[in-house]
Design a protein around this motif. Structure first.
Motif, mmCIF file in Angstrom:
data_model
loop_
_atom_site.group_PDB
_atom_site.id
_atom_site.type_symbol
_atom_site.label_atom_id
_atom_site.label_comp_id
_atom_site.label_asym_id
_atom_site.label_seq_id
_atom_site.Cartn_x
_atom_site.Cartn_y
_atom_site.Cartn_z
ATOM 1 N N LEU A 23 0.835 -1.191 0.000
ATOM 2 C CA LEU A 23 0.000 0.000 0.000
ATOM 3 C C LEU A 23 0.874 1.248 0.000
ATOM 4 C CD1 LEU A 23 -2.622 -1.054 2.706
ATOM 5 C CD2 LEU A 23 -2.707 -1.437 0.239
ATOM 6 N N GLY A 24 0.501 2.248 -0.792
ATOM 7 C CA GLY A 24 1.277 3.481 -0.856
ATOM 8 C C GLY A 24 0.377 4.694 -1.001
ATOM 9 N N VAL A 25 0.937 5.870 -0.806
ATOM 10 C CA VAL A 25 0.231 7.102 -1.121
ATOM 11 C C VAL A 25 0.579 7.476 -2.558
ATOM 12 C CG1 VAL A 25 0.334 7.822 1.284
ATOM 13 C CG2 VAL A 25 2.043 8.664 -0.304
ATOM 14 N N VAL A 26 -0.256 8.333 -3.192
ATOM 15 C CA VAL A 26 -0.038 8.646 -4.612
ATOM 16 C C VAL A 26 0.176 10.144 -4.806
ATOM 17 C CG1 VAL A 26 -1.298 6.654 -5.470
ATOM 18 C CG2 VAL A 26 -2.535 8.762 -5.002
ATOM 19 N N PHE A 27 0.948 10.476 -5.842
ATOM 20 C CA PHE A 27 1.277 11.850 -6.195
ATOM 21 C C PHE A 27 1.027 12.049 -7.694
ATOM 22 C CE2 PHE A 27 4.219 10.137 -3.061
ATOM 23 C CZ PHE A 27 4.138 11.050 -2.010
ATOM 24 N N ASN A 28 0.942 13.303 -8.097
ATOM 25 C CA ASN A 28 0.917 13.639 -9.512
ATOM 26 C C ASN A 28 2.274 13.279 -10.130
ATOM 27 O OD1 ASN A 28 1.446 15.747 -11.857
ATOM 28 N ND2 ASN A 28 -0.780 15.577 -11.605
ATOM 29 N N HIS A 29 2.268 12.912 -11.417
ATOM 30 C CA HIS A 29 3.521 12.520 -12.069
ATOM 31 C C HIS A 29 4.558 13.648 -12.064
ATOM 32 C CE1 HIS A 29 3.209 8.467 -13.390
ATOM 33 N NE2 HIS A 29 2.035 8.642 -14.004
ATOM 34 N N ASN A 30 4.082 14.915 -11.979
ATOM 35 C CA ASN A 30 5.012 16.046 -11.960
ATOM 36 C C ASN A 30 5.453 16.426 -10.546
ATOM 37 O OD1 ASN A 30 4.900 16.339 -14.761
ATOM 38 N ND2 ASN A 30 3.023 17.564 -14.635
ATOM 39 N N SER A 31 4.942 15.698 -9.545
ATOM 40 C CA SER A 31 5.247 16.041 -8.153
ATOM 41 C C SER A 31 6.653 15.590 -7.785
ATOM 42 C CB SER A 31 4.229 15.379 -7.223
ATOM 43 O OG SER A 31 4.589 15.587 -5.881
ATOM 44 N N ASP A 32 7.301 16.357 -6.902
ATOM 45 C CA ASP A 32 8.596 15.949 -6.362
ATOM 46 C C ASP A 32 8.499 15.624 -4.866
ATOM 47 O OD1 ASP A 32 8.160 18.495 -5.435
ATOM 48 O OD2 ASP A 32 10.137 19.281 -5.981
ATOM 49 N N TRP A 33 7.240 15.480 -4.368
ATOM 50 C CA TRP A 33 7.059 15.191 -2.940
ATOM 51 C C TRP A 33 7.367 13.727 -2.608
ATOM 52 C CZ3 TRP A 33 6.664 18.473 0.933
ATOM 53 C CH2 TRP A 33 6.254 19.774 0.671
ATOM 54 N N ASP A 34 7.466 12.865 -3.627
ATOM 55 C CA ASP A 34 7.733 11.460 -3.331
ATOM 56 C C ASP A 34 9.121 11.260 -2.726
ATOM 57 O OD1 ASP A 34 8.560 12.292 -5.981
ATOM 58 O OD2 ASP A 34 9.223 10.226 -6.299
ATOM 59 N N ALA A 35 10.070 12.124 -3.084
ATOM 60 C CA ALA A 35 11.447 11.951 -2.572
ATOM 61 C C ALA A 35 11.506 12.111 -1.050
ATOM 62 C CB ALA A 35 12.384 12.949 -3.259
#
Length: 596
Positions: A235-247
């Motif tokens: 299970l994960g959270v999701v971001f927009n493809h242009n987001s840099d919050w995943d790092a």
């Protein structure tokens, strides 16, 4: 006048600009670092127990995870992040928001399973929780032990699901792949699948493992079908493809702070034993065995609750009988009260029949579970032993290169370990079937000397010496098999965790009417935390075997059960860095039965 007009106009422009920026959610991680803060929007859906609302206040594992992310950014980077929480009713609505490029700073939250199709539309974080889905049905429906048994009768049943979810995709996949005839019935919320299955005859559906175990712990009338279980990426959270919050979020998920938050949240919202279960499920090679043991534990607890309920009903019955007796005495003098006794007796009989029926059903279910464990363990033994035998024959008969020889040796070792694990599982189920009437005198000195001799080769391979100080004529009442397993396991552990060129000491000593047996090693010792859990099933301790030996976490659990059946006592004395001593004490056998 003009100055006042322009001042008001400017204030209105500023206010509208502020409101517009407050609704925007395109903040990047890079901008947040430059500004030392900012606001991001969390697009979420309530999904108990991961995210729930208690009188309008959010709580749950996912909520505490996101609050921990705020503290992590503040502590490590000095960035103060504020959240706007936006609730939706469906996962599709959340995905629609996250895919919008204007919302590139948003985070999507709804126990979202990773799939390749979804990753084409959104960016996933690393997993923060296991993703394991199982098929559930009502407890009274037929049991399925193998996937080939599923078609009859479940091909004619109704599958309960939620449109567009991974539950729905998995059901459609197995239906098309196997040409099953079941129909799909869609409901609005995945949190209601178990309730719908329990309330709908001839139905089944996918549920995540967490909800299934919580429902089982709450005595819901459901069971798991041993077919088509699905283990996902997580299970994960999701971001927009242009987001840099995943790092920064993935960095947070890998931090000790998140591990601490996750452990506390799981204990609060899933139960005190769920952390240990998840750890065992992650570390154990056979997930089905771990799951079966957990299910059996819940069934045992349910039987115990039912036993307590029977006792309570019996006390109520006895109390009511006293009341009825008193009423009969009064009715002897007050003839118009005679109906009380017949009515009360009728209610008591109905209650007793209901309790007996529930007892029979629970006993039958528990017997089915035990039979399944026996069938599974016995079925596993034959192929494992075949693999072991074939690998030994190949090693002996073929001229192999060094690498091929190592591979065959690895196959032999691992198949033998699996065989030992199956044997230990069967031991746990069978040891409680013996009765004290079968016990005979057991010569401890002779048996301990035999065990020490059996392990001489294993000890010599690590340059370990086994020193014995055994008193002759020490007998206890028991079974050779029980006593042998106790000290076989204890000596095996002592060799496994002892460094090279150390010593192990085995001694017997009379203490009053008891005989104490001590097995002491010079290994790394056992921590206080490990001593608390070491006699539970599937507990892998902190200390590591010094020769690369494997452990399945069953040995000390079996030792504890055997000693309990032999009416003995077991204690552990250990100092970290200095070694461990297991001291077992039994009552000495009477003089007149020692040499029967």
């Amino acid at each position: 006048m003009k100055r006042t007009f322009f001042l008001r106009f400017w204030l209105i422009v500023v206010l509208f600009s502020f409101l517009a920026s407050a609704q925007a959610s395109d903040l990047t991680w890079q901008q947040a670092q430059q500004n030392k803060g900012g606001v991001i929007t969390i697009q979420y859906k309530l999904n108990e127990p991961f995210l729930l609302s208690n009188d309008g206040v959010l709580e749950g594992l996912e909520y505490e995870m996101m609050i921990g992310f705020q503290r992590f950014l503040s502590k490590k980077y000095g960035v103060k992040i504020q959240y706007k929480w936006h609730e939706w009713q469906t996962l599709a609505e959340i995905f629609g928001q996250i895919q919008n490029e204007e919302n590139a700073g948003d985070i999507g939250l709804d126990i979202i399973s990773w799939t390749a199709d979804r990753e084409r539309n959104v960016k996933f974080s690393n997993p923060y929780f296991p993703d394991f889905q199982v098929l559930v049905t009502h407890r009274t429906n037929p049991t399925v032990l193998h996937e080939e048994d599923f078609s009859n009768p479940y091909s004619d049943y109704t599958a309960i699901s939620v449109l567009g979810t991974t539950y729905d995709q998995n059901l459609k996949r197995i239906k098309e792949a196997n040409q099953f005839g079941f129909e799909l019935k869609y409901i609005d919320k995945s949190t209601q699948i178990i309730q719908e299955v329990a309330a709908t005859p001839r139905s089944f559906g996918y549920s995540d493992l967490t909800r299934y175990l919580l429902a089982l712990d709450q005595n819901w009338p459901i069971k798991r079908l041993n077919a088509f279980a699905m283990k996902g990426h997580g299970l994960g959270v999701v971001f927009n493809h242009n987001s840099d919050w995943d790092a920064p979020f993935n960095e947070y998920l890998a931090s000790p702070e998140f591990a601490r938050i996750k452990k506390g949240s799981v204990q609060r919202y899933f139960g005190s034993e769920f952390n240990a279960f998840i750890k065992n499920l992650s570390n154990h090679q056979d997930e089905e065995v771990v799951l079966l043991m957990q299910e059996k534990m819940f069934m045992d607890e349910e039987l115990e609750l039912n036993r307590q309920e029977v006792e309570r009903q019996t006390r109520v019955k006895n109390l009511m009988l006293v009341i009825i007796a008193f009423a009969v005495v009064i009715a002897f003098f007050l003839f118009n009260r005679s109906w009380i006794k017949s009515k009360a007796n009728k209610q008591l009989l109905e209650h007793q029949e209901m309790i007996e029926k529930q007892n029979e059903e629970l006993i039958a279910v528990n017997q089915d579970k035990n039979n399944f464990i026996h069938i599974l363990s016995h079925d596993l033994r034959a192929p494992i032993n075949n693999i072991n035998s074939i690998s030994k024959i190949l090693s002996a008969d073929l001229k192999l290169e060094e690498g091929e020889t190592k591979m065959l040796h690895h196959i032999t070792t691992e198949s033998q370990r699996l065989s030992d694990m199956v044997t230990r599982i069967l031991d746990i189920e069978k040891i409680e079937s013996r009765t004290i009437d079968e016990y005979q005198p057991v010569d401890l000195g002779k048996l301990l000397a035999e065990i020490a001799k059996n392990f001489s080769s294993a000890a010599a391979a690590k340059s370990i010496s086994i020193e014995t100080d055994l008193e002759e004529g020490t007998y206890i009442m028991g079974l050779d098999e029980f006593v042998f397993h106790v000290f076989d396991n204890l000596l095996s552990n002592a060799i496994k965790f002892s460094p090279l060129k150390k010593s192990i000491y085995i001694s017997t000593n009379r203490v009053g009417e008891d005989i104490e047996i001590s097995i002491r090693d010079e290994g790394p010792g056992i921590s206080e935390a490990d001593q608390v859990k070491m006699f539970h099933k599937f507990q892998v301790l902190t200390a590591k075997a010094t020769g690369g030996e494997q452990s399945n976490g069953l040995g000390l659990s079996i030792v504890s059960k055997y000693i309990g059946l032999l009416e003995g006592n077991l204690r552990c004395e250990s100092t970290l860095g200095e070694g461990t001593a297991f001291i077992v004490s039994f009552q000495a056998a009477p003089q007149d039965v020692k040499k029967l």
